[in-house]
Write a protein that holds these residues in place. Structure first.
Motif, PDB file in Angstrom:
ATOM      1  N   ASN A   1      -1.777  -8.516  -5.963  1.00 49.04           N
ATOM      2  CA  ASN A   1      -1.244  -8.887  -4.665  1.00 49.04           C
ATOM      3  C   ASN A   1      -2.077  -8.392  -3.489  1.00 49.04           C
ATOM      4  O   ASN A   1      -1.554  -8.099  -2.432  1.00 49.04           O
ATOM      5  CB  ASN A   1       0.190  -8.386  -4.521  1.00 49.04           C
ATOM      6  CG  ASN A   1       1.052  -8.903  -5.645  1.00 49.04           C
ATOM      7  OD1 ASN A   1       1.065 -10.085  -5.899  1.00 49.04           O
ATOM      8  ND2 ASN A   1       1.723  -8.016  -6.342  1.00 49.04           N
ATOM      9  N   GLY A   2      -3.362  -8.275  -3.683  1.00 50.42           N
ATOM     10  CA  GLY A   2      -4.230  -8.007  -2.552  1.00 50.42           C
ATOM     11  C   GLY A   2      -4.265  -6.572  -2.075  1.00 50.42           C
ATOM     12  O   GLY A   2      -4.899  -6.274  -1.090  1.00 50.42           O
ATOM     13  N   VAL A   3      -3.579  -5.673  -2.762  1.00 54.07           N
ATOM     14  CA  VAL A   3      -3.657  -4.277  -2.341  1.00 54.07           C
ATOM     15  C   VAL A   3      -5.087  -3.802  -2.604  1.00 54.07           C
ATOM     16  O   VAL A   3      -5.654  -4.046  -3.657  1.00 54.07           O
ATOM     17  CB  VAL A   3      -2.639  -3.403  -3.096  1.00 54.07           C
ATOM     18  CG1 VAL A   3      -2.917  -1.931  -2.860  1.00 54.07           C
ATOM     19  CG2 VAL A   3      -1.229  -3.739  -2.649  1.00 54.07           C
ATOM     20  N   ALA A   4      -5.659  -3.148  -1.620  1.00 48.65           N
ATOM     21  CA  ALA A   4      -7.070  -2.773  -1.687  1.00 48.65           C
ATOM     22  C   ALA A   4      -7.391  -1.969  -2.949  1.00 48.65           C
ATOM     23  O   ALA A   4      -6.611  -1.117  -3.359  1.00 48.65           O
ATOM     24  CB  ALA A   4      -7.434  -1.954  -0.461  1.00 48.65           C
TER      25      ALA A   4
ATOM     26  N   LEU B   1       0.270   2.938  -3.922  1.00 45.63           N
ATOM     27  CA  LEU B   1       0.354   2.184  -2.677  1.00 45.63           C
ATOM     28  C   LEU B   1       1.540   1.235  -2.724  1.00 45.63           C
ATOM     29  O   LEU B   1       2.102   0.867  -1.728  1.00 45.63           O
ATOM     30  CB  LEU B   1      -0.933   1.381  -2.459  1.00 45.63           C
ATOM     31  CG  LEU B   1      -2.208   2.188  -2.312  1.00 45.63           C
ATOM     32  CD1 LEU B   1      -3.418   1.271  -2.174  1.00 45.63           C
ATOM     33  CD2 LEU B   1      -2.117   3.112  -1.105  1.00 45.63           C
ATOM     34  N   TRP B   2       1.897   0.864  -3.930  1.00 44.92           N
ATOM     35  CA  TRP B   2       2.962  -0.105  -4.155  1.00 44.92           C
ATOM     36  C   TRP B   2       4.136   0.557  -4.851  1.00 44.92           C
ATOM     37  O   TRP B   2       3.968   1.183  -5.901  1.00 44.92           O
ATOM     38  CB  TRP B   2       2.481  -1.187  -5.110  1.00 44.92           C
ATOM     39  CG  TRP B   2       2.238  -2.502  -4.473  1.00 44.92           C
ATOM     40  CD1 TRP B   2       1.029  -3.022  -4.133  1.00 44.92           C
ATOM     41  CD2 TRP B   2       3.227  -3.486  -4.137  1.00 44.92           C
ATOM     42  NE1 TRP B   2       1.214  -4.271  -3.593  1.00 44.92           N
ATOM     43  CE2 TRP B   2       2.537  -4.581  -3.580  1.00 44.92           C
ATOM     44  CE3 TRP B   2       4.621  -3.538  -4.233  1.00 44.92           C
ATOM     45  CZ2 TRP B   2       3.193  -5.718  -3.122  1.00 44.92           C
ATOM     46  CZ3 TRP B   2       5.274  -4.669  -3.784  1.00 44.92           C
ATOM     47  CH2 TRP B   2       4.555  -5.743  -3.235  1.00 44.92           C
TER      48      TRP B   2
ATOM     49  N   GLN C   1       3.607  -0.383   0.502  1.00 45.15           N
ATOM     50  CA  GLN C   1       4.195  -1.699   0.263  1.00 45.15           C
ATOM     51  C   GLN C   1       5.399  -1.503  -0.646  1.00 45.15           C
ATOM     52  O   GLN C   1       5.301  -0.874  -1.704  1.00 45.15           O
ATOM     53  CB  GLN C   1       3.187  -2.623  -0.438  1.00 45.15           C
ATOM     54  CG  GLN C   1       2.095  -3.150   0.463  1.00 45.15           C
ATOM     55  CD  GLN C   1       2.538  -4.339   1.311  1.00 45.15           C
ATOM     56  OE1 GLN C   1       3.632  -4.881   1.148  1.00 45.15           O
ATOM     57  NE2 GLN C   1       1.677  -4.735   2.236  1.00 45.15           N
TER      58      GLN C   1
END
Lengths: 90, 394
Positions: B6-9, B18-19, B68
């Motif tokens: 899902n585009g998380v760096a 991060l998620w 996120q």
């Protein structure tokens, strides 16, 4: 791009400081971009009120030792517009 | 191309989540044949976390760096405290994403979400035809989804559509994208089915052919060049048809953390299928311990656990040997190379699956829809024979 233009954050995007990462980030549906220091300094000044010229001016005062700030700022804003993070304010 | 995770760096230097994906319930009014939820989810619908427990989990994950938040399930709207979760998420600085079928979204609730600071609603769509929508979800939800899409737009939310792609709708990609455009979609994710949980046991009935996928990708690319940047289209490539595996979850315990309905903490959606794992649970353990110190989260970090041909493979950093769950489900060995890789000694199981999906006899087997009744059969063992061939024992 005309440097008198005023930009603002696109709807659905959020820009914030992340303590855990010690950086500014751009957030959007299910995604995140971590911005480097320079990019963060530019984007945090894009607020729907200041023009590109005004942002350049401010950054020149804040970072007097950095050369050619203007082209960096313009390139950063252009990239952000291409990425749909920023839109023209009206 | 693929937008994994899902585009998380991917460029994170220190490991931090991060998620946070909150799978708040496994109850669901839909019965999708391609659902990745565990086939024995009926077991996990008991002892759901309370609102207070969720709020504590949100706080703890945020302290670790999670930014996120996905609110998912099952159908999250079956819980009546999503409003409270959303308010807390905003307070904590999360970017919050509600991932929903749309069933249960009312004017009153969407207004409360907007006021509470929910950032985005991702709506699942299935097809342009009522027939396929209702068949694959085993429900009559076609008209409802269109109404919900309009409601999302009316409330100033970005329109984010997720369409899971399988044999029954892959021929309609162009029409699906046209529908998305007419609904004013900002983002469309065409997610080719990945075979876990219910979709794995229905694999021969769902898998399209390589030619169909190539055509779908071509149609998507043409559409993308026509609409430009006003509608962002992600085409998630199905790994069975790739030469190399996906870098699953961007690495085990690297950026992604899931808390399940009953409080288990998982490094990926389907980790529960793996043998010999004891997952941390927020009722007994802190999230910090779960992320940093638990044996489960450390088990497949780095590359020391890898076997050959991965251990000495020059490409191992690229995909980290692929997906642990897929390796176990298809080869019986969780430490093996993901058999999607053409260098895997077990790659033939993938080629066989692709062949099986062309076999009219296997294609036409009855689909096992994701229902409580079917799930109980998996829990009680009546359907064990079916999952044995995939090693997919719950």
């Amino acid at each position: 791009m005309n440097n008198t233009e005023i930009y603002t954050l696109a709807p659905h995007y959020r820009f914030q400081w992340e303590e855990a990462q010690q950086s500014y980030v751009m957030l959007f549906p299910e995604g995140m971009i971590k911005l480097n220091g320079g990019a963060g300094e530019v984007i945090r000044r894009v607020d729907g009120k200041r023009s590109v010229d005004e942002i350049v001016h401010e950054l020149k005062l804040a970072f007097p030792d950095v050369d050619d700030i203007e082209s960096d700022v313009v390139a950063m804003i252009q990239l952000a517009v291409e990425k749909s993070w920023l839109v023209l304010a009206n | 191309m693929t937008q994994q995770n899902n585009g998380v760096a991917a460029s994170v230097t220190q490991t931090q989540p991060l998620w946070l994906l909150a799978e708040v319930t496994y109850r669901c009014p839909l019965h999708c044949a391609f659902c990745y939820n565990p086939t024995d989810y009926a077991k996990h619908t008991e002892n759901e976390l309370s609102t207070e427990q969720w709020i504590q989990a949100l706080r703890d994950a945020r302290k670790l760096g999670a930014i996120q938040l996905g609110i998912s399930g099952g159908e999250p709207l079956l819980r009546d405290d999503i409003e409270d979760i959303v308010i807390e998420a905003r307070k904590l600085g999360y970017y919050s994403n509600l991932i929903t079928s749309g069933v249960g979204l009312t004017e009153k609730r969407i207004k409360a979400f907007k006021d509470g600071g929910l950032d985005h609603i991702q709506l699942s769509m299935h097809d342009i035809t009522e027939e396929i929508n209702n068949f694959i979800t085993n429900t009559k939800t076609f008209e409802l989804k269109k109404k919900v899409a309009a409601m999302i737009k009316d409330h100033g939310y970005p329109m984010v559509l997720n369409v899971v792609i399988h044999r029954y709708n892959i021929g309609h990609i162009k029409e699906i994208l046209e529908m998305a455009e007419s609904l004013g979609a900002d983002f469309v994710e065409l997610a080719n089915t990945q075979y876990y949980g219910w979709s794995l046991i229905n694999r021969s009935q769902l898998m399209p052919t390589k030619e169909q996928i190539e055509f779908a990708e071509k149609v998507t690319n043409e559409f993308r060049s026509r609409v430009g940047s006003k509608m962002k289209i992600f085409f998630v490539v199905p790994d069975y048809f790739s030469e190399r595996p996906k870098k699953c979850m961007n690495g085990w315990g690297e950026v992604f953390m899931i808390v399940t309905a009953n409080g288990d903490v998982l490094p990926c959606h389907s980790a529960r299928v793996l043998p010999g794992m004891e997952f941390p649970n927020i009722k007994q353990h802190g999230l910090e311990w779960a992320w940093k110190d638990s044996p489960t989260f450390n088990k497949y970090r780095g590359d020391k656990w890898m076997k050959e041909p991965c251990q000495t493979c020059p490409e191992k950093e690229k995909d980290l040997a692929g997906c642990r769950c897929q390796a176990f489900l298809l080869t019986g060995d969780a430490e093996a190379a993901d058999p999607v890789c053409s260098l895997s000694p077990n790659h033939h199981v993938i080629l066989q699956a692709i062949e099986d999906a062309k076999n009219p006899k296997l294609q036409s087997q009855p689909i096992h829809f994701r229902t409580d009744k079917n799930s109980k059969k998996f829990v009680e063992g009546d359907l064990k024979e079916l999952v044995k061939e995939f090693h997919a024992l719950p």
